[in-house]
Design a protein around this motif. Structure first.
Motif, PDB file in Angstrom:
ATOM      1  N   SER A 113      38.554  86.877  -9.820  1.00  0.00           N
ATOM      2  CA  SER A 113      37.516  87.724  -9.218  1.00  0.00           C
ATOM      3  C   SER A 113      36.118  87.223  -9.566  1.00  0.00           C
ATOM      4  O   SER A 113      35.209  87.251  -8.717  1.00  0.00           O
ATOM      5  N   ASP A 114      35.950  86.768 -10.798  1.00  0.00           N
ATOM      6  CA  ASP A 114      34.646  86.210 -11.190  1.00  0.00           C
ATOM      7  C   ASP A 114      34.305  84.991 -10.321  1.00  0.00           C
ATOM      8  O   ASP A 114      33.159  84.804  -9.902  1.00  0.00           O
ATOM      9  N   VAL A 115      35.320  84.135 -10.079  1.00  0.00           N
ATOM     10  CA  VAL A 115      35.079  82.944  -9.256  1.00  0.00           C
ATOM     11  C   VAL A 115      34.672  83.381  -7.851  1.00  0.00           C
ATOM     12  O   VAL A 115      33.737  82.830  -7.251  1.00  0.00           O
ATOM     13  N   MET A 116      35.353  84.384  -7.315  1.00  0.00           N
ATOM     14  CA  MET A 116      35.042  84.850  -5.952  1.00  0.00           C
ATOM     15  C   MET A 116      33.624  85.418  -5.869  1.00  0.00           C
ATOM     16  O   MET A 116      32.904  85.203  -4.888  1.00  0.00           O
ATOM     17  N   ARG A 117      33.215  86.137  -6.919  1.00  0.00           N
ATOM     18  CA  ARG A 117      31.846  86.676  -6.915  1.00  0.00           C
ATOM     19  C   ARG A 117      30.833  85.524  -6.953  1.00  0.00           C
ATOM     20  O   ARG A 117      29.830  85.542  -6.237  1.00  0.00           O
ATOM     21  N   ALA A 118      31.123  84.516  -7.753  1.00  0.00           N
ATOM     22  CA  ALA A 118      30.225  83.351  -7.823  1.00  0.00           C
ATOM     23  C   ALA A 118      30.164  82.651  -6.462  1.00  0.00           C
ATOM     24  O   ALA A 118      29.090  82.244  -6.008  1.00  0.00           O
TER      25      ALA A 118
END
Ligand code: PYR
Length: 203
Positions: A113-118
């Motif tokens: 999820s962090d990667v997707m937000r980035a």
């Protein structure tokens, strides 16, 4: 946004600036050992002065700012002339500010999820932090499936014994680490040992 050749760094030394003089001295030792970039974290009072001093006194060294955790700190490092900023994590506020800032920003991630937000904010490189705690090389291999274009700079828990395993991964551009700039080495002025550890990491 300025893009840096992160792969050329190979290892990005992550430094906690105790004071200006020792940070300049350790920067010279790292440079002598072949390292051409340094991440000075905003974890101490001395950090911004140390960033300015290393930029001035060791101009061959690219000075990145680390532990940039909010837009105010991002403004401070932009004002200091920094062209690369990194964070152990990210917030939407910080990511939005970073896309407007005249520097390259590398947010920290610890999950898909962090990667997707980035990615939502156009980021192409993320710092996996704390890398060995959140799954290490296995985590990076797994993230490579759904996110084949995302590149990573794993940081946290890397040392002389394991950083090459990370560097060998196709989605790793460079590794962050502090094993060549430990408090013991810096406090005791062991610049020769810092230079040797840097040279070993770069060879
Ligand atoms: C940072 O504070 O930016 C790290 O590398 C953890």
């Amino acid at each position: 946004m300025q893009e840096h050749n992160l792969a050329s760094f190979r290892v990005l030394p992550v430094v906690t600036a105790r004071d200006v003089a020792s940070t300049v001295a350790l920067s010279r030792a790292l440079l002598a050992g072949g390292m051409r970039a340094i991440e000075i974290t905003l974890r101490t009072e001395a950090a911004l002065d140390a960033i300015a001093a290393v930029r001035e006194e060791v101009p061959e060294m690219l000075v990145a700012a680390g532990t940039v955790t909010n837009p105010g700190e991002l403004d401070q490092v932009v004002a200091a002339g920094v062209t690369l900023a990194l964070s152990p994590g990210a917030t939407d506020r910080l990511l939005a500010a970073a896309t407007e800032a005249p520097l390259q920003f590398i947010p920290g991630v610890a999950s898909a999820s962090d990667v997707m937000r980035a990615m939502d904010h156009g980021m192409a490189v993320c710092k996996l932090f704390p890398a060995t705690v959140v799954g290490g090389a296995s985590m990076l291999k797994a993230l490579g499936g759904p996110f084949p274009t995302m590149k990573f700079c794993p940081t946290g828990g890397l040392g002389a014994d394991n950083f090459r395993d990370f560097l060998a991964l196709p989605n790793v551009v460079c590794c962050g680490g502090s094993w060549m700039v430990t408090a013991d080495l810096v406090d005791n002025g062991r610049w020769d040992d810092i230079e040797r550890l840097a040279r070993e990491a770069m060879s």
